[in-house]
Design a protein around this motif. Structure first.
Motif, short mmCIF file in Angstrom:
data_model
loop_
_atom_site.label_atom_id
_atom_site.label_comp_id
_atom_site.label_asym_id
_atom_site.label_seq_id
_atom_site.Cartn_x
_atom_site.Cartn_y
_atom_site.Cartn_z
N ALA A 35 0.84 -1.20 0.00
CA ALA A 35 0.00 0.00 0.00
C ALA A 35 0.87 1.25 0.00
CB ALA A 35 -0.91 -0.01 1.22
N ASP A 36 0.46 2.24 -0.73
CA ASP A 36 1.16 3.53 -0.84
C ASP A 36 2.54 3.40 -1.47
OD1 ASP A 36 -0.93 5.01 0.23
OD2 ASP A 36 -0.20 4.79 2.27
N TYR A 37 2.75 2.38 -2.30
CA TYR A 37 4.05 2.19 -2.93
C TYR A 37 4.44 3.39 -3.78
CZ TYR A 37 7.96 -0.04 -5.30
OH TYR A 37 9.20 -0.34 -5.77
N GLY A 38 3.46 4.06 -4.36
CA GLY A 38 3.73 5.24 -5.18
C GLY A 38 4.06 6.49 -4.37
N ASN A 39 3.82 6.46 -3.08
CA ASN A 39 4.12 7.59 -2.21
C ASN A 39 5.64 7.71 -2.07
OD1 ASN A 39 4.65 9.24 0.02
ND2 ASN A 39 2.91 8.48 1.19
N MET A 42 7.08 6.58 1.24
CA MET A 42 7.09 5.12 1.41
C MET A 42 8.17 4.47 0.55
SD MET A 42 5.02 4.34 3.74
CE MET A 42 5.00 2.58 3.55
N TRP A 45 11.37 5.03 2.32
CA TRP A 45 11.42 4.16 3.50
C TRP A 45 11.80 2.74 3.07
CZ3 TRP A 45 8.06 0.02 4.81
CH2 TRP A 45 8.22 -0.48 6.10
N ASN A 46 11.17 2.24 2.00
CA ASN A 46 11.47 0.90 1.50
C ASN A 46 12.94 0.78 1.10
OD1 ASN A 46 10.76 -1.77 0.55
ND2 ASN A 46 10.95 -0.93 -1.51
N PRO A 98 4.80 9.90 9.46
CA PRO A 98 5.38 10.99 8.70
C PRO A 98 5.33 12.34 9.40
CG PRO A 98 3.54 9.96 7.50
CD PRO A 98 3.66 9.29 8.83
#
Length: 100
Positions: A35-39, A42, A45-46, A98
């Motif tokens: 979820a929120d991979y496009g953010n 995030m 963070w990844n 955040p």
């Protein structure tokens, strides 16, 4: 138990390498991503886990090789790898706020 530990380490360490390779090459379809991979927050963070995960993999795979070939330092390096993997896992499950 050591046999199971070695097998799980091998799967985990190879999994780290495969995950970051596949992610870096953009091969994960967006619908399969977390979820929120496009953010951008995030995504950053990844990717912040790249170096600790690759270091855990390098030490883990090296320790498995040393243990297989009779190297005296294999057990110590295995401990280092397991500690790095645990630290990475604890960081991954920590709440990302955040607003901080």
């Amino acid at each position: 138990m050591l046999r199971a530990t070695k097998a799980l380490m091998l799967v985990t360490d190879l999994g780290f390498v495969v995950y970051f390779s596949v992610t870096g090459l953009g091969l994960i379809p967006p619908e399969w991503a977390f979820a929120d991979y496009g953010n951008p927050l995030m995504a950053d963070w990844n990717w912040s886990f790249l170096w600790i995960d690759l270091l855990a993999s390098a030490t883990g795979l090296t320790s498995l090789w040393l243990l297989r070939t009779g190297g005296a330092r294999g057990a110590g390096l295995m401990l280092v790898s397991l500690v790095l993997t645990m630290a990475s896992g604890l960081m991954a499950i920590a709440v990302l706020d955040p607003s901080r």
